[in-house]
Structure formats: C-alpha cells, structure tokens
Design an enzyme around this catalytic site. Structure first.
Site, PDB file in Angstrom:
ATOM      1  N   ARG A  15      -9.561   1.172   8.226  1.00  0.00           N
ATOM      2  CA  ARG A  15      -9.128  -0.131   8.679  1.00  0.00           C
ATOM      3  C   ARG A  15     -10.259  -0.916   9.407  1.00  0.00           C
ATOM      4  O   ARG A  15     -10.002  -2.250   9.877  1.00  0.00           O
ATOM      5  CB  ARG A  15      -8.050  -0.095   9.757  1.00  0.00           C
ATOM      6  N   ARG A  26      -0.620  -9.080  13.113  1.00  0.00           N
ATOM      7  CA  ARG A  26      -1.021  -8.102  12.236  1.00  0.00           C
ATOM      8  C   ARG A  26      -2.178  -8.562  10.951  1.00  0.00           C
ATOM      9  O   ARG A  26      -2.951  -7.902  10.687  1.00  0.00           O
ATOM     10  CB  ARG A  26      -0.094  -7.381  11.605  1.00  0.00           C
ATOM     11  N   LYS A  59       0.656  -1.247  -0.010  1.00  0.00           N
ATOM     12  CA  LYS A  59       0.043   0.015   0.036  1.00  0.00           C
ATOM     13  C   LYS A  59       0.938   1.439  -0.114  1.00  0.00           C
ATOM     14  O   LYS A  59       0.786   2.295  -0.801  1.00  0.00           O
ATOM     15  CB  LYS A  59      -0.812  -0.058   1.283  1.00  0.00           C
ATOM     16  N   ARG A 116      11.638  -6.025   5.267  1.00  0.00           N
ATOM     17  CA  ARG A 116      11.830  -4.668   5.606  1.00  0.00           C
ATOM     18  C   ARG A 116      12.297  -4.423   7.262  1.00  0.00           C
ATOM     19  O   ARG A 116      12.857  -3.312   7.313  1.00  0.00           O
ATOM     20  CB  ARG A 116      10.323  -3.943   5.586  1.00  0.00           C
ATOM     21  N   ARG A 166      11.146  -0.752  12.947  1.00  0.00           N
ATOM     22  CA  ARG A 166       9.692  -0.601  13.431  1.00  0.00           C
ATOM     23  C   ARG A 166       9.692  -1.852  14.222  1.00  0.00           C
ATOM     24  O   ARG A 166       9.846  -2.975  13.702  1.00  0.00           O
ATOM     25  CB  ARG A 166       8.912  -0.823  12.071  1.00  0.00           C
TER      26      ARG A 166
END
Ligand code: B4P
Length: 194
Positions: free
Chosen positions: A91, A148, A14, A130, A136
């Site tokens: 969401r 998630r 996204k 990532r 993160r």
C-alpha cells in the site's frame, strides 16, 4: 511461483476477487487487512497497535506491516504453495520495495499486478452497504470512508506507477458483475502463465 498483487482503492473488490483467484489457482491468499482484523479480534499487541490507524481509515505504519507480512509468508512457504495472492499489500512504495527484496531473497518475484478501477461514488456505496453487517468501525462513517479513499490516492495510488515502470501493471474495470470481473482477471493471470 505464481505471485500476484491485487490492487485498488478500498471497496474496489480486492477481497472478493482474491478469494476466487486463490481458489482457482491454488494460491495462498494474504490479506493484510484480514490479518490485522484477526489480530485485533484476538487482542494481540499487533492488533492493539493497528487499531487506532484502522479505525480512523489511516494506514498502519510500514514497519509493522512489513514485519508481519514476512513472517506470514515464511510460515506459508512451508506448505510449498503454487504462489501467493497479495491483497491490500503493498500500500506504499516502501512496502512495494520491501516486497520485491523479500521475494528476491526467496528466489521469487511478482508476476503481475492487477489493478481494479472503480469510481469514488461506487466505492462509498459499496463500503456503506458492507458496513451494515461487517462490524468494521471503518465501514460505517462516511467521513472515515472518504479519508480511506483520500489516503489511497495520496499514499497507495503511486504504487501503481512503481509496477508500471516494470511493465507489470494491468488495469481492469472493477464495476460490473463479480463474475465478469473475475473472468477478466483470470484472462490476465492466464497470460502470465503462458
Ligand atoms: P482492507 O481490509 O484491505 O479493506 P478494503 O480496502 O476495504 O477491502 P477490499 O477492496 O478488499 O473490498 P471488498 O472486496 O471487501 O484494509 C482495511 C484497513 O487495514 C486499511 O484502511 C488500513 O488501515 C489497514 N491496512 C491493511 N493493509 C495495510 C497495509 N498494507 N499497510 C497499511 N495499512 C493496511 O469489497 C467491498 C464491498 O464491495 C463488499 O461489500 C463486496 O461485497 C462489494 N463488492 C465487491 N465486488 C463488487 C462488485 N463487482 N459489484 C458490487 N459490489 C461489489
């Protein structure tokens, strides 16, 4: 205004695609995840409130997200944009309903929702990749990444049905090269503009 939602599970691309779409169509990119991370980095009250939820891979409560989003949209409207690309929002069904009402108050609406479809194993692989340099907390632990994806399936996936009901949903395969996926997304956006 050309208002688009980019939709999909965590790691589906996204953020990657939104940046390209925003640039090509001159849209304002609103990523709720990026906004929360910025608030966190600046140690604001909102950032502190969001931290625990984000680090565990859960959703930040709707009230916090919706208020923050509306204030961001209001500030951006002063720039008289061609439209918005909403990335990572809505969401939940409640967020989707709030977005509809908010845009109605501004005499605007969502033109279309582009949903990226990617299988779980690929999502986990991308996010772990990532995580090596994103810094993160929610990108490094496989258990949190799986949470998630689970939260996406239970709380976020139903939002696709909400937009499908209004004939606004378009599903695009999110696996392949970034450029190929971008091309398909642009074809859908160009159809909205005809
Ligand atoms: P987000 O910031 O939205 O995070 P994301 O879902 O992981 O990002 P995205 O799908 O954009 O992945 P990307 O393009 O970067 O949310 C983080 C957290 O914030 C949530 O868990 C939640 O706690 C909170 N939050 C945010 N919005 C909220 C809301 N509305 N309500 C409640 N809580 C909210 O891609 C991932 C990786 O894949 C990158 O490394 C990229 O390089 C790679 N990639 C992209 N496209 C690829 C391709 N085609 N092939 C291979 N790799 C690709």
């Amino acid at each position: 205004m050309l208002n688009i939602v980019i939709f999909g599970p965590p790691g589906s691309g996204k953020g990657t695609q939104s940046l390209k779409i925003a640039e090509k169509y001159n849209l304002i990119h609103i990523s709720t995840g990026d906004i929360f991370r910025e608030e966190l980095a600046n140690n604001t009250t909102l950032g502190q409130q969001a931290r625990g939820y984000m680090d565990a891979g859960n959703l930040v409560p709707d009230e916090l997200v919706i208020a923050m989003l509306e204030s961001k949209v209001d500030k951006s409207l002063a720039l008289e944009p061609a439209g918005f690309i909403f990335d990572g929002f809505p969401r939940t069904i409640m967020q989707a309903e709030a977005l509809e009402k908010m845009l109605q108050r501004k005499n605007s609406f969502i033109k279309g929702v582009l949903a990226l479809e990617v299988e779980d194993a690929e999502l986990i692989k991308r996010i772990m990749g990532r995580g090596k340099d994103s810094g993160r907390a929610d990108d490094v632990d496989e258990k949190i990444i799986k949470n998630r994806i689970k939260v996406y399936k239970s709380e976020t996936a139903p939002v696709a049905g909400f937009y499908e009901m209004y004939g606004k949903l378009k599903i695009i395969r999110g696996k392949g090269s970034v450029e190929d996926i971008f091309k398909q997304l642009c074809e859908s956006i160009d159809e909205y503009q005809q």
